[in-house]
Scaffold this active site. Structure first.
Site, PDB file in Angstrom:
ATOM      1  CG  HIS A 162      -7.287  27.802  79.895  1.00 53.00           C
ATOM      2  ND1 HIS A 162      -6.852  28.970  80.482  1.00 53.00           N
ATOM      3  CD2 HIS A 162      -6.533  27.649  78.773  1.00 53.00           C
ATOM      4  CE1 HIS A 162      -5.883  29.501  79.742  1.00 53.00           C
ATOM      5  NE2 HIS A 162      -5.665  28.712  78.706  1.00 53.00           N
ATOM      6  CG  ASP A 198      -0.133  27.945  78.540  1.00 49.54           C
ATOM      7  OD1 ASP A 198      -0.079  26.888  77.880  1.00 49.54           O
ATOM      8  OD2 ASP A 198      -0.777  28.947  78.171  1.00 49.54           O
ATOM      9  CG  HIS A 200      -3.141  31.442  76.833  1.00 45.96           C
ATOM     10  ND1 HIS A 200      -2.503  30.496  76.044  1.00 45.96           N
ATOM     11  CD2 HIS A 200      -3.581  32.409  76.001  1.00 45.96           C
ATOM     12  CE1 HIS A 200      -2.563  30.883  74.775  1.00 45.96           C
ATOM     13  NE2 HIS A 200      -3.207  32.040  74.714  1.00 45.96           N
ATOM     14  CG  ASP A 287       1.135  28.817  75.070  1.00 43.94           C
ATOM     15  OD1 ASP A 287       1.870  28.818  76.077  1.00 43.94           O
ATOM     16  OD2 ASP A 287      -0.103  28.670  75.124  1.00 43.94           O
TER      17      ASP A 287
END
Ligand code: SP5
Ligand code: ZN
Length: 348
Positions: A162, A198, A200, A287
């Site tokens: 991120h 991931d 996200h 995740d």
């Protein structure tokens, strides 16, 4: 598989994060890397300390002013407010639309508004040192792979995907996957692909390479209409300028099961096959696991073996970089499953 790990990750250990208006224990905790390291040792993987200084690569993926901010942030925060376990830098204002993000304020907490995308990325005295050690680890794995290793795994935290050209966020400070990709480029790979699995969207990695043709970015993730980071990761983001056509986002609805997820993965892998990449970086978020406490895909531990197999079938020198994954008890098993699925397929 050769792996790189440093106990310095534990220097990044904030106690709480801000979530829905209250402080909750951090999801991104020290035990994550500890458990992954234990699983690597238990399964007989070779673990070494970082041996490359990432400082030459960092300014190739992050802005100099952001790096200077990050390095000095904790000392400047302490000058503003006495340290307590729960007190965190929190911006009074962010440069949202019509406000000028190009005017860097002199006031520290206002700078946090310029250099941090969210309110859920706590830091502490050791954050910079831990993040730097993680970037060193990523550069180390890239060196090994560029020198002929088939693959290497970076067991690092805090995660990185991120973190953008000039901002932190989503538990991330330095973009380890971008460091690995850039280091592979510097070592002679003409084209590199980053595959981000991931839960996200890897908004930071996408942003760093969005206008570049030499690093393709492919991401499978929870649809940003409902999932963090909300403001990037849509299917119509395909790259810009020289990078046009080199960015592929595959957003999937919350609740997606393994069958649908692997169908999307096949699309992503086909794109990478056509990209003429000579090396691969995998942003390995775990995740997507069914029991992850903050995510909503439904992969099981055995599915991570399949993931490793599919990635190995690309036949590319590969650097795996740990990103998210918050079901801490299962993190070691799920990580080694990817690596061992990869090794089983690579040996065929
Ligand atoms: C690297 C990475 O995986 N970063 C993720 C950052 C997510 N930050 C937002 C966390 C929101 C937590 N949502 C909890 C829902 C619990 N029911
Ligand atoms: Zn994640």
């Amino acid at each position: 598989m050769r792996t790189v790990f440093t106990p310095l990750h534990a220097l990044h250990a904030p106690a709480t994060e801000f979530f829905r208006g209250e402080r909750v224990p951090c999801f991104e905790k020290v035990d994550r890397a500890r458990y992954v390291h234990e699983a690597l040792v238990a399964r007989g993987h070779r673990v070494d300390a970082p041996e490359v200084d990432s400082r030459a690569v960092l300014p190739q993926v992050h802005g100099e002013r952001y790096l200077a901010f990050l390095e000095s942030a904790w000392a400047r925060w302490l000058a503003l407010a006495p340290a307590t376990p729960e007190r965190q830098p929190c911006p009074p204002t962010r440069p949202i639309r019509t406000l000028r993000a190009d005017c860097e304020p002199a006031e520290f907490s206002a700078q946090v508004g310029v250099f941090c995308m969210d309110s859920g990325t706590p830091s502490c005295a050791g954050t910079w040192a831990a993040a730097q050690a993680g970037a060193d680890a990523a550069a180390t794995a890239a060196r090994w792979v560029s020198q002929g290793e088939r693959a290497a795994f970076v067991a690092t935290r805090p995660p990185g995907h991120h973190a953008g050209p000039d901002f932190m966020g989503g538990y991330c400070f330095l973009n380890n996957a971008a460091v690995a990709a850039q280091a592979l480029r510097n070592a002679g790979a003409a084209r590199v692909a980053v595959l981000d699995v991931d839960y996200h969207h890897g908004n930071g990695t996408q942003a760093i390479f969005y206008e570049r043709a030499d690093v393709a970015f492919v991401s499978l993730h929870g649809d940003p209409r409902t999932e963090f980071p909300f403001f990037l990761g849509h299917a119509d983001e395909t790259g810009a300028g020289a990078g046009r056509g080199h960015n592929l986002n595959l957003p999937l609805p919350a609740g997606t099961d393994a069958q649908s997820w692997f169908q999307a993965l096949a699309h992503g892998l086909a794109h990478i096959r056509q990209s003429h990449a000579q090396a691969l970086v995998v942003s390995l978020g775990l995740d997507t696991f069914e029991n992850d406490p903050i995510s909503k895909f439904r992969l099981r531990s055995d599915d991570f073996l399949r993931l490793g197999e599919r990635i190995a079938a690309l036949g590319l020198p590969t650097v795996f970089v740990l990103e998210g994954g918050y079901a801490v008890d299962a993190l070691g098993l799920n990580a080694v499953n990817v690596l061992e699925g990869f090794e089983a397929q690579a040996a065929v």
